[in-house]
Design an enzyme around this catalytic site. Structure first.
Site, PDB file in Angstrom:
ATOM      1  CG  HIS A 112      -2.411  -0.587   0.717  1.00 51.58           C
ATOM      2  ND1 HIS A 112      -3.117   0.073  -0.031  1.00 51.58           N
ATOM      3  CD2 HIS A 112      -2.776  -1.732   1.431  1.00 51.58           C
ATOM      4  CE1 HIS A 112      -4.204  -0.732  -0.165  1.00 51.58           C
ATOM      5  NE2 HIS A 112      -4.023  -1.753   0.750  1.00 51.58           N
ATOM      6  CG  ASP A 148      -2.918   1.675   3.689  1.00 51.57           C
ATOM      7  OD1 ASP A 148      -2.558   2.487   3.119  1.00 51.57           O
ATOM      8  OD2 ASP A 148      -1.952   1.123   4.681  1.00 51.57           O
ATOM      9  CE1 TYR A 150      -8.207   5.503 -14.786  1.00 53.77           C
ATOM     10  CE2 TYR A 150      -6.682   6.336 -13.195  1.00 53.77           C
ATOM     11  CZ  TYR A 150      -7.354   5.504 -13.724  1.00 53.77           C
ATOM     12  OH  TYR A 150      -7.398   4.139 -12.844  1.00 53.77           O
ATOM     13  CD  GLU A 163      -0.545   4.328  11.767  1.00 57.08           C
ATOM     14  OE1 GLU A 163      -0.129   4.244  12.871  1.00 57.08           O
ATOM     15  OE2 GLU A 163      -0.803   3.165  11.096  1.00 57.08           O
TER      16      GLU A 163
END
Ligand SMILES: [Zn+2]
Length: 412
Positions: A114, A119, A314, A391
């Protein structure tokens, strides 16, 4: 500003205290994130990640609806009162590379990581779902949760739209949409975005330059495609600087050249492989035409041929200006003015949330997650085998998703 014109109802939930609420559920957000981080899955078929999402939604009393052609999950938080629908998107897929961070929750799957932080996106969207579900009784309208596989080049968002994403909360489509993307380009907790073009369109370039093989000592008896291809590579750069408006940026990169077998053989064919990045459909069309014209013209000038294949990727990711101002205002009230930054220029990466933004006024916001002490010049970026996302940034993402949804629905 608001994107809904209804009078503010004093019974509506407010966004005050949402950042604290997000921080109070941070241990769970981190646990979900690490669980997914250990078991990364690449592409459109992500059964383990999908199972985690369904399990966490079920804990909240929410039923996830799964996709047919891909392992997507769609869920709807039903507010206690009628109102509009807002869409929140988190992408789910990992990247095909080996993780070398040394984190104790590193990938347990060889060759998958990841490394783009998707995630954290899943964990943040689940955290926001929890905060919104707790407040649903007072919420006017619906929150459409979009958990999306296959962001990395496979257009999972487009497939989800084809499978009815925008009608999943009822016949009236969402009136606003937010995606959050984590990244180490910015310090932890900052929110960066811009109105208008935020990320580029992509096109894949494939060019086959064909000459005639022969002995390297007698090029006049062969037709050397390598010299022709070299001229094409350089001429493409001249084309971009001479033919494209400098204020409507474009990038052309030939990233791979394949030809030949040894030093004394002129090969028959050279293969050029590259990418086009643009931030407007006008310059996209100009560059596509230019690549074809330059390659074919230069090859013809030397008596060779060039076959050009331009595969569309895209579209440009275009943030709705009013919704972007609304997201920035919401972010400022959550984390303070200094933490919210308007990006000066688009980022030349690409994003398939662009397909949602073609249909729904919305925005993508970057949440900074560069760990303290890392030098901005050398901090491993998204897609690096060494990237580490800080985090605590996830609490900001959780609060931003939830606050934007509440304010959009309540018109506050
Ligand atoms: Zn990404």
């Amino acid at each position: 500003m608001t994107t809904t014109e209804r009078p503010l109802d004093p019974a509506s939930p407010s966004i005050a205290g949402l950042l604290d609420a997000a921080r109070s559920i941070q241990p769970d957000t981190v646990a979900i994130r690490r669980r997914i981080h250990r078991q990364p899955e690449v592409g459109l078929d992500l059964p383990k990640t999908q199972a985690v999402i369904l399990e966490e939604l079920a804990k909240l009393g929410l039923e996830g609806r799964t996709g047919a052609a891909l392992s997507s999950v769609v869920a709807v938080i039903e507010g206690g009162r009628p109102g509009p629908t807002v869409l929140l998107r988190g992408d789910m897929d990992a990247l095909p590379l080996h993780e070398d961070t040394g984190l104790d929750f590193s990938s347990e799957i060889d060759g998958a990581m990841h490394a783009c932080g998707h995630d954290t996106h899943v964990a943040m969207l689940l955290g926001a779902a929890r905060l919104l579900q707790e407040r649903r009784a007072e919420l006017p309208g619906k929150v459409l949760l979009m958990f999306q596989p296959g962001e990395e080049g496979l257009g999972g968002a487009k497939t989800m739209i084809e499978e009815g994403l925008l009608e999943a909360a009822g016949p009236t489509p969402p009136t606003g949409a937010l995606a959050v993307h984590i990244g180490t380009r910015y310090p932890t907790g900052e929110v960066h975005l811009r109105p208008g073009p935020e990320m580029a369109a992509t096109d894949v370039i494939r060019i086959w330059v064909r000459g005639r093989g022969g002995h390297a000592s007698a090029p006049h008896l062969a037709l050397d495609p390598i010299a022709v291809a070299a001229e094409i590579v350089l001429a493409l750069q001249a084309m971009v600087t001479r033919r494209i408006d400098v204020f409507d940026p474009a990038v052309v990169t030939i990233a791979q050249i394949t030809a030949g077998t040894t030093n004394n053989i002129i090969p028959e064919t050279v293969f050029l492989f590259g990418t086009i990045r643009t931030v407007s459909e006008e310059s996209r069309a100009e560059v596509r035409a230019g690549v074809k014209r330059v390659a074919e013209g230069i090859a013809a000038a030397h008596g060779a041929t060039a076959e050009v294949d331009l595969e569309p990727g895209y579209p440009v990711t275009i943030n709705d200006p009013a919704f972007t101002a609304f997201v920035m205002d919401t972010a400022r009230s959550l984390i303070g003015d200094e933490q919210v930054v308007e990006l000066k220029a688009p980022i030349m990466g690409a994003e398939d949330f662009s397909y949602v933004l073609q249909r729904v006024p919305g925005a993508m916001a970057f949440v900074g997650a560069r760990p303290a002490g890392q030098d901005p010049a050398t901090a491993p970026e998204n897609h690096s085998n060494l990237v580490v996302f800080d985090e605590p940034a996830m609490a900001v993402g959780v609060a931003l998703y939830a606050a934007v949804a509440i304010r959009h629905l309540t018109g506050s």
